[in-house]
Motif scaffolding. Structure first.
Motif, mmCIF file in Angstrom:
data_model
loop_
_atom_site.group_PDB
_atom_site.id
_atom_site.type_symbol
_atom_site.label_atom_id
_atom_site.label_comp_id
_atom_site.label_asym_id
_atom_site.label_seq_id
_atom_site.Cartn_x
_atom_site.Cartn_y
_atom_site.Cartn_z
ATOM 1 N N GLU A 33 0.834 -1.210 0.000
ATOM 2 C CA GLU A 33 0.000 0.000 0.000
ATOM 3 C C GLU A 33 0.866 1.257 0.000
ATOM 4 O OE1 GLU A 33 -0.238 -2.410 2.351
ATOM 5 O OE2 GLU A 33 0.888 -1.479 3.985
ATOM 6 N N MET A 34 2.041 1.171 0.638
ATOM 7 C CA MET A 34 2.942 2.328 0.623
ATOM 8 C C MET A 34 3.614 2.455 -0.746
ATOM 9 S SD MET A 34 3.678 4.868 2.528
ATOM 10 C CE MET A 34 3.573 4.545 4.292
ATOM 11 N N GLY A 35 3.877 1.308 -1.371
ATOM 12 C CA GLY A 35 4.404 1.347 -2.729
ATOM 13 C C GLY A 35 3.413 2.006 -3.680
ATOM 14 N N ARG A 95 4.169 5.419 -5.812
ATOM 15 C CA ARG A 95 4.045 5.537 -7.274
ATOM 16 C C ARG A 95 3.125 6.695 -7.665
ATOM 17 N NH1 ARG A 95 3.752 0.041 -6.576
ATOM 18 N NH2 ARG A 95 1.513 -0.084 -6.982
ATOM 19 N N GLN A 96 2.003 6.816 -6.946
ATOM 20 C CA GLN A 96 1.079 7.920 -7.244
ATOM 21 C C GLN A 96 1.732 9.272 -6.971
ATOM 22 O OE1 GLN A 96 -3.244 7.186 -5.945
ATOM 23 N NE2 GLN A 96 -2.077 5.836 -4.596
ATOM 24 N N LEU A 97 2.450 9.352 -5.857
ATOM 25 C CA LEU A 97 3.058 10.634 -5.476
ATOM 26 C C LEU A 97 4.092 11.067 -6.507
ATOM 27 C CD1 LEU A 97 3.609 10.254 -1.606
ATOM 28 C CD2 LEU A 97 1.773 11.494 -2.780
ATOM 29 N N TYR A 98 4.968 10.133 -6.878
ATOM 30 C CA TYR A 98 6.017 10.478 -7.842
ATOM 31 C C TYR A 98 5.401 10.890 -9.182
ATOM 32 C CZ TYR A 98 9.772 8.594 -4.834
ATOM 33 O OH TYR A 98 10.672 8.374 -3.834
ATOM 34 N N GLN A 99 4.391 10.114 -9.597
ATOM 35 C CA GLN A 99 3.796 10.401 -10.898
ATOM 36 C C GLN A 99 3.099 11.762 -10.887
ATOM 37 O OE1 GLN A 99 0.661 7.765 -12.230
ATOM 38 N NE2 GLN A 99 1.135 8.202 -14.383
ATOM 39 N N HIS A 134 6.227 4.655 13.705
ATOM 40 C CA HIS A 134 5.696 4.143 14.980
ATOM 41 C C HIS A 134 6.572 3.004 15.491
ATOM 42 C CE1 HIS A 134 4.086 1.447 12.094
ATOM 43 N NE2 HIS A 134 2.806 1.471 12.399
ATOM 44 N N PHE A 135 7.110 2.216 14.549
ATOM 45 C CA PHE A 135 8.055 1.158 14.901
ATOM 46 C C PHE A 135 9.146 1.149 13.823
ATOM 47 C CE2 PHE A 135 3.909 -0.062 16.544
ATOM 48 C CZ PHE A 135 4.204 -0.147 17.890
ATOM 49 N N THR A 136 10.372 0.899 14.254
ATOM 50 C CA THR A 136 11.506 1.058 13.348
ATOM 51 C C THR A 136 11.482 0.149 12.110
ATOM 52 O OG1 THR A 136 12.772 -0.454 14.733
ATOM 53 C CG2 THR A 136 13.063 1.910 15.143
ATOM 54 N N PRO A 137 11.022 -1.123 12.204
ATOM 55 C CA PRO A 137 11.196 -2.013 11.047
ATOM 56 C C PRO A 137 10.559 -1.481 9.770
ATOM 57 C CG PRO A 137 10.629 -3.302 12.983
ATOM 58 C CD PRO A 137 10.480 -1.859 13.375
ATOM 59 N N PHE A 138 9.363 -0.879 9.891
ATOM 60 C CA PHE A 138 8.663 -0.441 8.688
ATOM 61 C C PHE A 138 9.260 0.837 8.095
ATOM 62 C CE2 PHE A 138 4.469 -2.861 9.636
ATOM 63 C CZ PHE A 138 4.935 -3.956 8.936
ATOM 64 N N VAL A 139 10.191 1.487 8.808
ATOM 65 C CA VAL A 139 10.905 2.609 8.181
ATOM 66 C C VAL A 139 11.832 2.052 7.100
ATOM 67 C CG1 VAL A 139 12.514 4.511 8.536
ATOM 68 C CG2 VAL A 139 10.718 4.058 10.226
ATOM 69 N N GLU A 169 10.139 0.912 -0.482
ATOM 70 C CA GLU A 169 8.915 1.139 -1.273
ATOM 71 C C GLU A 169 8.990 2.461 -2.030
ATOM 72 O OE1 GLU A 169 6.707 -0.997 -1.951
ATOM 73 O OE2 GLU A 169 6.698 -2.483 -0.333
ATOM 74 N N PHE A 170 9.717 3.438 -1.504
ATOM 75 C CA PHE A 170 9.864 4.720 -2.193
ATOM 76 C C PHE A 170 11.043 4.719 -3.167
ATOM 77 C CE2 PHE A 170 6.679 6.439 0.584
ATOM 78 C CZ PHE A 170 6.146 7.500 -0.132
ATOM 79 N N GLY A 171 11.673 3.553 -3.328
ATOM 80 C CA GLY A 171 12.656 3.408 -4.391
ATOM 81 C C GLY A 171 14.023 3.997 -4.094
ATOM 82 N N PHE A 172 14.326 4.264 -2.828
ATOM 83 C CA PHE A 172 15.666 4.777 -2.520
ATOM 84 C C PHE A 172 16.710 3.663 -2.584
ATOM 85 C CE2 PHE A 172 12.872 7.957 -0.670
ATOM 86 C CZ PHE A 172 13.423 9.120 -1.200
ATOM 87 N N CYS A 173 16.248 2.412 -2.529
ATOM 88 C CA CYS A 173 17.126 1.255 -2.705
ATOM 89 C C CYS A 173 16.231 0.065 -3.037
ATOM 90 C CB CYS A 173 17.949 0.987 -1.438
ATOM 91 S SG CYS A 173 16.950 0.577 -0.006
ATOM 92 N N GLY A 174 16.841 -1.069 -3.323
ATOM 93 C CA GLY A 174 16.071 -2.244 -3.694
ATOM 94 C C GLY A 174 15.514 -2.976 -2.476
#
Lengths: 394, 313
Positions: A273-275, A279-283, A300-305, A311-316
């Motif tokens: 859902e964040m991906g 995609r919508q934001l970038y487009q 809220h919790f570190t793992p999902f950062v 998901e925002f494409g800063f790395c794979g």
């Protein structure tokens, strides 16, 4: 490539932000906190209560629009909307407000979130005493509650454990997120953890909350309120503070979406859902990861950062644990995140304080200002149907 | 209240002697008889006038071990029961969360036998309050109290050192005492009732689409693949593997035991289910560990499909 949605960014802008102090016990009602933050935001914009004709917030906010409007001394409200799914709502009120303004439904929308989340109702205490009604959300909760999977930390921990197994992520990798946030909070006088940085060793010594998550993997619980005023870009240009463009705003929920428990899909490692939001934001904004100077990732919790960075494409996929090393997400690094300290460091106002920080970064008035912050990402709650923004110079 | 603040407030009370409290009744034969019968001590020196008169006591005496009974204020005491230094200490410890109490030690010294007609008073002082200790009952503080019993002439007749533990009741003890909650009940709707009814009969069921055969868990009213509304329940083998797991420590939520081991189990059939792992220590759990279902009566009216490692694998 821009879509028609980019017209929203040309028509709607953030004209004001306001907030209360962030504390563990505000000593005031949530309604009063909301009114204080809204008054500050209107003052920031140079608008008056009678200018407000729309409101947008979370379904989880306890303050009805009509109560706020009554005490604010507002007039006719032509638009009010609420977004569900906890902190996933955070950026959605801005989207709704921008759509309402861009389409001429109303002129000035106040988005707000006010909560005594530490002194009154602690989310971290978990869901207790919910009657087993045969309605879908409660039925779904029943697949987990009889076993004691009752707290947000425990829900996230299940995905985090599997990600550690698949990607070789360690607890220290989670700790680097916390260390970065606390480093930034340490120089933000408005942060609860002002002048209280932590080391990776502090993180590793902190007690288990729900293995594999430690205390310092979990955000704070806070009292406070944040409000954001949205109006037309044209009107905002005539107001007191420089307008911040809503270059893109998006919501996202995907197939087999769950509320904090994406355990049953083939892949439980990502945040699709964040991906979708990314995609919508970038487009819409017509930018990519390389154009973003700083990002306010919901923490809220570190793992999902880590997952959001991917998901925002800063790395794979699976590479965020390496991306964050060497101070890359700290001020002065390649992608400084959460310069205000995030919800781990500044306060947990359900993501709304991150939107205020995004506005300050674009205005160039942040206490930990990132150079060249022309496009700033802001995200909302993770593991739930979510939302996001790209804010830009007006 | 921090431990330091609590200590600061306790210090002025410790060692201070309270005002003498008068025993509600003089030493008397009816209470002696009740006590002897309750305890099963039928020594005639306490109960038989003639025997006692002929004994070295020259008349009836009270059992020495009955000492504490004479100073007790009774079920409905006149005045404030929690007065004096002990009352102040108990109130502070209650406020600090040490709300439960248990007596741990009692030592008595007797200067002379008490006789019917003796009128006593008791002075008490708190001699020490320990730092927080971990005990089998929970974390708490030991309170040492000294009580001195005097007769009407001011002579000390006995003294008693009495130690209690004031402790925080752990969540589990609360649940066992009947004040806690049962496990959260899974909500049963028309879409999922078959699953929980199956569990009641100790069968683990998976929803299977009539149209395309897809297995679904959690179950729902419609197939997302073929969009059919018809389905049947298929019984699972009950075997699977740990797909992920967490160990919950905090916050403790009644009635669960902590640390609480919760796993996402992938069944042999391919669907996943969340449950508790039992019969294994959190340190010994690993992803991909083979497990099998154990239907467990967790509450008088609730069976749950829990999982345990498959023996020998």
């Amino acid at each position: 490539m821009k879509s028609d949605r980019s017209e929203i960014g040309d028509r709607a802008a953030i004209a004001g932000i306001g907030q209360t102090e962030f504390s563990k016990d505000s000593g005031r009602s949530e309604l009063r906190l909301a009114l204080e933050a809204i008054s500050a935001a209107l003052d920031d914009a140079g608008l008056r209560p009678e200018d407000v004709d729309g409101m947008a917030t979370f379904t989880m906010d306890n303050n009805p629009e009509i109560e706020i409007n009554r005490y604010l001394g507002g007039g006719d409200l032509k638009f009010f909307s609420r977004t569900h799914y906890g902190g996933g709502a955070a950026c959605a009120p801005i989207l709704h407000a921008a759509m309402a303004v861009a389409t001429g439904v109303c002129d000035v929308v106040v988005c707000y979130r006010a909560m005594n989340e530490r002194s009154q109702q602690r989310f971290g205490a978990g869901v207790q005493g919910r009657p087993p009604m045969p309605v879908p959300e409660v039925v779904h909760f029943g697949w987990h509650s009889p076993y004691g999977l009752l707290t947000p930390a425990s829900w996230v921990a299940m995905n985090a454990r599997r990600a550690m197994h698949e990607y070789g992520i360690t607890s220290e990798d989670f700790g680097r997120i916390s260390v970065a946030d606390r480093k930034h909070a340490a120089t933000n006088p408005k942060a609860w953890f002002f002048e209280k940085p932590i080391t990776l060793e502090d993180h590793q010594r902190s007690r288990w909350i729900v293995e594999p998550l430690r205390l310092l993997d979990c955000c704070q619980e806070s009292d406070g309120a944040v409000a954001v005023v949205v109006t037309s870009l044209e009107r905002a240009r005539d107001l007191r503070s420089p307008p911040v463009r809503i270059a893109a705003a998006a919501q996202g929920a995907t197939t087999d979406q769950q509320m904090m428990t994406r355990y049953y899909s083939e892949d439980i490692l990502g945040l699709p859902e964040m991906g979708l939001v990314a995609r919508q934001l970038y487009q819409t904004a017509g930018v990519g990861p390389g154009d973003v100077a700083t990002a306010i990732f919901y923490d809220h919790f570190t793992p999902f950062v880590l997952t959001q960075i991917e998901e925002f494409g800063f790395c794979g996929r699976g590479e965020a644990k390496d991306f964050i090393k060497g101070g890359n997400i700290e001020l002065g690094g390649g992608l400084p995140i959460n310069p205000h300290g995030g919800q781990l460091g500044e306060a947990y106002i359900h993501g709304m304080n991150g939107i205020a920080e995004g506005v300050r970064q674009v205005r160039g008035t942040a206490v930990n200002q990132v150079e060249g912050a022309e496009h700033v990402i802001v995200t909302a709650g993770t593991g739930v149907p979510t939302s996001g923004l790209i804010l830009g110079v007006g | 209240m921090t431990p330091e603040e609590l200590r600061q407030r306790l210090d002025p009370i410790v060692g201070r002697e309270g005002a003498p409290q008068h025993a509600p009744d003089p030493v008397n034969e009816p209470m002696i008889r009740h006590w002897c019968e309750a305890v099963g001590d039928l020594n005639p020196a306490y109960l038989d006038d003639d025997f006692a008169a002929a004994s070295l006591h020259g008349g009836r005496v009270a059992p020495p071990a009955m000492l504490q009974a004479w100073g007790m204020p009774g079920l409905r005491p006149r005045g404030e029961i929690r007065s004096g230094p002990m009352g102040e200490v108990l109130a502070l410890l209650d406020a600090a969360g040490y709300t439960s109490v248990v007596a741990t030690n009692c030592r008595q010294e007797y200067a002379r036998y008490l006789r019917p007609g003796d009128r006593l008073n008791v002075t008490a002082q708190v001699r020490s309050v320990s730092d927080e200790k971990k005990t089998a009952l929970g974390v708490g503080r030991f309170v040492d109290q000294l009580m001195i019993y005097r007769d009407i002439g001011g002579e000390e007749v006995a003294r008693m050192e009495f130690r209690i533990l004031k402790f925080r009741p752990p969540a589990r003890a609360t649940a066992e005492a009947g004040t806690g909650r049962p496990r959260p009940r899974p909500a049963r709707s028309r879409d999922n009732a078959f699953f929980w009814e199956g569990v009641d009969e100790r069968r683990l069921l998976i929803q299977r689409c009539d149209g395309c055969g897809r297995l679904r868990h959690p179950p729902g009213p419609m197939c997302p693949d073929c969009h059919g509304f018809d389905w049947e329940a298929q019984e699972a083998s009950g075997r699977g593997r740990v797909y992920s797991f967490v160990v919950a420590h905090h916050p403790p939520i009644p009635p669960f035991d902590y640390p609480n081991l919760i796993a996402l189990v992938e069944l042999e059939e391919g669907t996943r289910i969340v449950s508790n792992l039992i019969g294994v220590s959190p340190d010994d759990v690993a992803i991909d560990m083979p497990v099998e279902v154990v239907f467990t009566q967790v509450d008088p009216d609730l069976v749950l499909p829990l999982f345990r490692p498959i023996p020998g694998r």
